[in-house]
Scaffold this active site. Structure first.
Site, PDB file in Angstrom:
ATOM      1  N   GLU A   1      -9.775   0.840   3.583  1.00 57.35           N
ATOM      2  CA  GLU A   1      -9.006   1.869   2.797  1.00 57.35           C
ATOM      3  C   GLU A   1      -7.671   1.321   2.538  1.00 57.35           C
ATOM      4  OE1 GLU A   1      -9.806   4.769   2.305  1.00 57.35           O
ATOM      5  OE2 GLU A   1     -11.821   5.020   3.566  1.00 57.35           O
ATOM      6  N   CYS A   2      -7.072   1.994   1.325  1.00 58.38           N
ATOM      7  CA  CYS A   2      -5.788   1.538   0.616  1.00 58.38           C
ATOM      8  C   CYS A   2      -4.733   2.238   1.408  1.00 58.38           C
ATOM      9  CB  CYS A   2      -5.952   1.637  -0.604  1.00 58.38           C
ATOM     10  SG  CYS A   2      -5.861   3.506  -1.289  1.00 58.38           S
ATOM     11  N   GLY A   3      -4.966   3.179   2.132  1.00 59.53           N
ATOM     12  CA  GLY A   3      -3.637   4.222   2.675  1.00 59.53           C
ATOM     13  C   GLY A   3      -3.579   5.318   2.490  1.00 59.53           C
TER      14      GLY A   3
ATOM     15  N   ASP B   1       0.811  -1.513   0.047  1.00 57.76           N
ATOM     16  CA  ASP B   1       0.180  -0.156   0.029  1.00 57.76           C
ATOM     17  C   ASP B   1       0.799   1.263  -0.041  1.00 57.76           C
ATOM     18  OD1 ASP B   1      -2.386  -1.458  -0.220  1.00 57.76           O
ATOM     19  OD2 ASP B   1      -2.682  -1.218   2.176  1.00 57.76           O
TER      20      ASP B   1
END
Length: 282
Positions: free
Chosen positions: A256-258, A147
Site C-alpha cells: 500500500e502507498c499510505g 508517501d
C-alpha cells in the site's frame, strides 16, 4: 434495486455537514451494514451510498475499478449522465506515467459533467518543484516521507478542504495483500472517514470485462502488462500468473502507498495540524 435495511433518515442532507461534524458508526452498526451489503451488486451499493451519506466523493487514481465506478454512476439514471452526482478526487503525485495523465483528458471528454478535483504535493506544481523542495529520488532515500508528501498529505488536505465525510474507493479483495479481507464499508481509524468499496467482490476479469463491454477509456499501460498503475518509479508490468498488484513495489513487502493506511501516518498528520497557525478573530 433490492431494499437495504439500513436507517439513513437521521442523517442530514448531502453537503450540509459542518467541518467539525463526523458521521458516527458503531462497530455493531458497521457489522450490520456490511452484512446487508455483502451480496448486493456494485450498482446497488453505490446507489445506497449516494442516498445514505452526505458529502460523498469518489477518490480515484483512475485504475480499472475506479473507471468502472465512474461509468456505472453515469449509467444509473438518465439525469446522472447529464449531471454526475459524485465529485471526484485525484492525487497528482507529480510522478505519474504520462499515459495516466493523458487518460484524464480522455475521461473529461467522456464524462464532462463529472467534476474533478486534482490535488498535488503541498507548494509544488511540477516535478522540478518537488525535487527542489525535497531532493531527488526521495522514494529511495526516505520512502515514508515520500508517501506522506505525495499521497497521504494531499488526499487528507482534499478531504479537509472539500469537507468529505465518505468516499468511494476502487479497492477489491482479489487485489490481494491487505485487501484480501476488505469490507464493503469501513471507517478510517484516525480521521473517521467512511470508505465504501462497492466492487470489493469483483475480480480483475470482472472489471476488465466491464471496461471492454462498455468501451470505457482506460490507461494504455494495461495493454502492456500493467494491471495496477501507480508512480512510474515503483510500477512495472505483471508477469503471467502473478497477483494483480505484483508490479507495485516489486521485491518489497510493501503493498500500500499510505492513502489507505492513515493510522500509520497519524503522527505526521497530527504534527502538521498542530503546526498550522490558529485563526484569530479580528
Amino acid at each position: 434495486m433490492a431494499p437495504v435495511a439500513v436507517e439513513s433518515s437521521s442523517l442530514p442532507p448531502a453537503n450540509s455537514l459542518s467541518k467539525d461534524t463526523k458521521i458516527s458508526l458503531t462497530p455493531e452498526h458497521l457489522k450490520f451494514i456490511n452484512s446487508q451489503l455483502q451480496h448486493l451488486e456494485p450498482e446497488q451499493i453505490i446507489q445506497w451510498a449516494i442516498l445514505t451519506f452526505p458529502n460523498l466523493y469518489q477518490s480515484t487514481a483512475f485504475g480499472l475499478t475506479g473507471l468502472v465506478t465512474l461509468d456505472m454512476i453515469s449509467r444509473m439514471r438518465p439525469e446522472y449522465a447529464k449531471q454526475h452526482p459524485i465529485e471526484l478526487i485525484f492525487v497528482d503525485t507529480l510522478h505519474h506515467f504520462k499515459e495516466t495523465l493523458a487518460l484524464i483528458d480522455r475521461l473529461k471528454a467522456r464524462y464532462p459533467s463529472a467534476k474533478l478535483h486534482i490535488y498535488k504535493p503541498e507548494n509544488c506544481e511540477t516535478t522540478e518543484d518537488f525535487v527542489k523542495n525535497y531532493g531527488d529520488r526521495l522514494w529511495e532515500t526516505d520512502e515514508s516521507s515520500y508517501d506522506f508528501l505525495v499521497k497521504v498529505e494531499p488526499i487528507q488536505r482534499a478531504y479537509d478542504e472539500l469537507n468529505v465525510r465518505a468516499t468511494l474507493t476502487g479497492r477489491r479483495r482479489s487485489q490481494g495483500g491487505k485487501r484480501g479481507d476488505l469490507d464493503i464499508v469501513e471507517v478510517e481509524e484516525f480521521t473517521g472517514l467512511v470508505k465504501i468499496n462497492p466492487l470489493a467482490n469483483w475480480t480483475f476479469k470482472d472489471v476488465h470485462n466491464y471496461i471492454k463491454e462498455h468501451d470505457v477509456p482506460y490507461n494504455e499501460l494495461l495493454d502492456r502488462g500493467y494491471r495496477s498503475v501507480g508512480d512510474w518509479h515503483s510500477t512495472q508490468p505483471v508477469k503471467e500468473g502473478e497477483d494483480e498488484r505484483a508490479g507495485r513495489w516489486a521485491g518489497k513487502a510493501k503493498t500500500e502507498c499510505g492513502i489507505h493506511e492513515t493510522s500509520k501516518f497519524a503522527k505526521y498528520l497530527s504534527a502538521k495540524k498542530q503546526s498550522q497557525p490558529a485563526e484569530v478573530a479580528v
